[in-house]
Every structure is written in structure tokens, then in C-alpha cells.
Write an enzyme that holds these catalytic residues in place. Structure first.
Site: not given
Length: 469
Positions: A70, A133
Site C-alpha cells: 500500500h 508506525y
């Protein structure tokens, strides 16, 4: 296997902007500790100060869990808390490195910075793996994403665990091959004041690529109270503010004063807030009028402001507002000449019509051609020059307005002696209405912009080219 005792280091990879980081992990019999994100140290080591706004954690309990490729319109800092992953990154941005691949294993002692538009995917190599993240934007269904099939033959990623033996979502299986991927466009560039002299030069210099947007004030009112919500500002990487209120004499009237403050200060402050909130680089065009012109030498970028009139005061206020944005360039100019009504065009017209003008001879400076200003702005952006203020004008010997007028007459085949000198005071002695005071010395020091690798053109040569002679 997590490696303990490494020094913090950040290295480039084969994909531009994709950075791999070795993280210090400190451990003993009780376990281990690391600084997963430490802004000061990591920026000093070479990481972009990317401004994270959200922290996400993903957990996979089985070996081989594989997530699709992605590419998102934000930057990510990816690290592992427990376990180990194989990561694959594919550049899905428009440009020459589209399709470039980089792979690496990530454990608690290693992290990676993934820039906007680089596709990322992960395969767990140990059970009970958790990775975190940081991202510098909030998820939005209106944002532009791109995807690549995990099994794409062009990327040819060598997955440690074969894809036909692991669980992959139906959605990830349906993603396109590289030839059918829609590349992620660069963050947008917004040029304000698009119909002005500098705006026209910027359009000629930057072109009409899809990610470049030009706006006049009627198309985007930067003084509007809802400015922060009229665009998805995270999609913009640069705002070039070439708009300004420049009627210096009218600015001395009550109506003009309000308009000048609104355009040159209030609107600029709003742009600075938006730029700082969204990680945008703000380029703002300043003026020699922020100084009083009493200096005996060149004006450097850090000279103390001392504006004489309302116009100069509003431009100084705008400069101060821009400085509140972390990413900013202030491009200070003097005596701007471009497409449209300007001094050089007026002198050429007077010469052709047989007029013998009186021109001010006690104001000294250099012309700034809009083509050169546009080139300098692009240079600062493309070279990632240090943020701050840069003087930009033509190089060469300073001249008075009268000197320049005589050059225009001579270059266009007319007798320069037809131009006579007059002082500023005498020129405006019979003026009807308010007159703004002018700085007598407008000569800018060009050493700083020259040190970045941009060499300003000699004013005499630039004038000849402008006149087409």
C-alpha cells in the site's frame, strides 16, 4: 535477532527518501529498552522532521502473516516492538524511480522511514510480532492511495515465505500489477497571485503539471475565516505566495492602509499557520521597503527592519509571520520587472512617444526580473537549501532609476540625454494625495543566495534580454 548496543545511525536505501535506521537497544536480565522515536537525536542523525500526528500498532500472532503493498499520501516511521518482520518497499511515486524495490528485515533494533508514495508491505517472521508506525497525517477517505500486487512479476520480491502458503486478504490479492498501478503524484504546489507579474513568471517556469495549482485572490481568498478547511492542505507540499498589495502610495490612505495590512500581513499570518500545521514549505516574496534606505552599504538578510511607510510596515509584518513557519523561504526583492505594467515598460513607451521624462536619481538599487526571481525560488526548493531569508535581485553595479531609464532609451534606439535627473522630493512636490516615503538605498547583498549555487544575472544583460535587443 535483536542486536543490542548499536549506535544510532540512519542510512539511505536504493529508493530516494526511504531511510533505514539502526536503533540503540539497551538490555539486561530484566528485558530491554529503546527510544523508538526521539526527535532531536533522529533529526540530528539525518531523519526528516516529518511531524507525526498519530501512532498505530499492529499485532500478528502467526508466522507468515502478509500485508499488501500500500502506498499512502503521508510519511511513516515503522518499527518493531516484539518479533521480526520482512519488509518490502516499492516506489509508487511518479518519476524515474517508479517501481524500484528495497527489502530488509526489521526487528526491535532497526526501523525504517517510509516517505509519502512509497508502497510498503510486511511479512511476519516470528510469532507474536507487534510493529508500530508513526504517521504525519490522519487517515482520510478523500486521500489518494495506490496499491501493488504482492506477486507482481516486475517487482519480483523474494518473499521469505512463499505467498501461496500464507494467508493473504482477497483485497490484497486483487491489487494491480505494476503496469496498471496509478502512480502517487507529488504533493501539490500552490502559487498565489497567479495573475501578477511574478505569478505569470512562475507559471512559465513551473508549467501546468497536474500537481501545480495557480490561484488568484478571486479563486482563493486567503483572508477567508474558513481558509484552513477550504483545501486538504496535507496534499500540498509548497505554497508560493506571490500575492501582495503593492500600491505603495494608496497604502497611505485609510482605505488602502486596511487593504495593505489585510493582504500583506493578516493573510500571510494565516498562510504561515496552515503551512506549519501541515508540514508545508511556505515561500514568501518580500521587499526592500522593509528597510529605510539609510544604510551606506548593502542590505543583508538579517538587517533590522526599519520601514518608512505603511506598505513597508505591512511587508515587514508579513515577513515576521512567515518566520513562525518551520519550513519557509523569504525571497526579498527590489524594483520588480516582469510581464505587465512596470518601470521599464513605461520608459520604453515614453521613449517611443517622444516624451523627455524627469526621473528620480537619488534612489539607488538593482532591478529584479520576475524570471530570475522564479528561477531562484525553484532553485531553493529543488536544492533543499537551508530555510530562511534570501535576497534576490540582478547583480552588477547599482543604479538610480534615472540611470536605468537612460539605459532603456539607449537600448531602444533613443537618445539617453532626453532623460533628466530629479530628486525624490522634487518629483513628488506637486503630488495630489498621500505619497509613501521611498528608501533611497535599496541595494541588496546577494552573497547568501550565491552561496547556495544560484548566480544572479548581471542587471545590464538581463535588461537587454527583457527589451529583446
Amino acid at each position: 535477532m535483536t542486536e543490542f548496543g548499536k549506535a544510532l545511525s540512519i542510512s539511505e536505501t536504493t529508493i530516494p527518501g526511504l531511510l533505514i535506521a539502526e536503533l540503540p537497544v539497551h538490555g539486561d536480565s530484566r528485558g530491554w529498552f529503546k527510544e523508538n522515536w526521539q526527535r532531536e537525536k533522529m533529526v540530528a542523525a539525518g531523519l526528516s522532521d516529518f511531524g507525526p500526528v498519530q501512532n498505530n500498532i499492529s499485532f500478528n500472532d502467526q508466522v507468515g502473516t502478509t500485508r499488501g503493498i500500500h502506498a499512502e499520501p503521508w510519511d511513516k516511521w515503522v518499527s518493531v516492538a516484539t518479533g521480526r518482520i520482512f519488509g518490502a518497499w516499492v516506489d509508487l511515486r511518479e518519476g524515474p524511480t517508479f517501481g524500484a524495490v528495497y527489502t530488509a528485515e526489521i526487528d526491535p533494533s532497526r526501523a525504517i522511514f517510509v516517505p509519502r508514495g512509497v508502497g510498503n508491505s510486511y511479512q511476519t517472521l516470528e510469532a507474536d510480532t507487534a510493529y508500530a508506525y508513526l504517521v504525519n497525517d490522519h487517515w482520510s477517505r478523500d486521500a489518494s492511495y495506490s496499491f501493488l500486487n504482492l506477486a507482481d512479476e516486475t517487482a519480483a520480491i523474494e518473499w521469505p515465505i512463499p505467498l501461496d502458503t500464507v494467508e493473504i486478504s482477497d483485497k490484497d490479492k486483487a491489487h494491480p500489477r505494476l503496469a496498471d498501478v496509478t502512480p502517487i503524484a507529488p504533493r501539490k504546489i500552490l502559487v498565489l497571485g497567479a495573475s501578477g507579474q511574478l505569478g505569470l513568471a512562475l507559471r512559465a517556469r513551473l508549467g501546468d503539471a497536474a500537481h501545480i495549482e495557480y490561484a488568484t485572490r478571486t479563486e482563493l481568498d486567503v483572508t477567508a475565516p474558513d481558509l484552513a478547511s477550504v483545501r486538504r492542505w496535507r496534499d500540498y507540499g509548497t505554497i508560493i505566495n506571490a500575492a501582495a498589495y503593492t500600491a505603495v502610495d494608496t497604502a497611505e490612505t485609510s482605505e488602502g492602509r486596511a487593504a495593505a495590512w489585510q493582504a500583506n500581513a493578516t493573510a500571510v499570518a494565516a498562510l504561515a499557520r496552515i503551512a506549519d500545521d501541515n508540514g508545508i514549505t511556505l515561500v514568501h516574496v518580500s521587499s526592500d521597503y522593509v528597510f529605510d534606505g539609510t544604510a551606506t552599504g548593502l542590505y543583508t538578510e538579517d538587517e533590522t527592519f526599519s520601514p518608512l511607510g505603511v506598505y513597508g510596515q505591512t511587508k515587514a509584518a508579513g515577513d515576521l509571520a512567515v518566520q513562525t513557519a518551520a519550513r519557509h523561504y523569504i525571497v526579498r526583492t527590489s524594483w520588480v520587472i516582469g510581464e505587465g505594467k512596470n518601470f521599464v515598460g513605461t520608459m520604453r513607451s515614453l521613449a517611443e512617444r517622444g516624451v523627455d521624462p524627469k526621473v528620480v536619481s537619488d534612489q539607488i538599487g538593482r532591478l529584479s526580473f520576475t524570471t530570475d526571481i522564479a528561477d531562484a525560488i525553484v532553485h531553493l526548493l529543488e536544492t533543499d537549501a537551508e530555510y530562511g531569508t534570501y535576497n534576490v535581485s540582478s547583480a552588477g553595479e547599482p543604479q538610480s532609476w534615472a540611470d536605468i531609464a537612460r539605459s532603456v532609451y539607449e537600448l531602444t534606439g533613443h537618445d539617453p540625454a532626453r532623460v533628466s535627473d530629479v530628486t525624490t522630493a522634487d518629483y513628488f512636490a506637486d503630488a495630489v494625495g498621500p505619497v509613501s516615503p521611498r528608501p533611497l538605498n535599496s541595494v541588496l547583498d546577494l552573497a547568501k543566495i550565491t552561496a547556495t549555487g544560484y548566480t544572479p544575472r548581471d542587471g545590464a544583460d538581463a535588461l537587454k534580454e527583457y527589451l529583446g535587443v
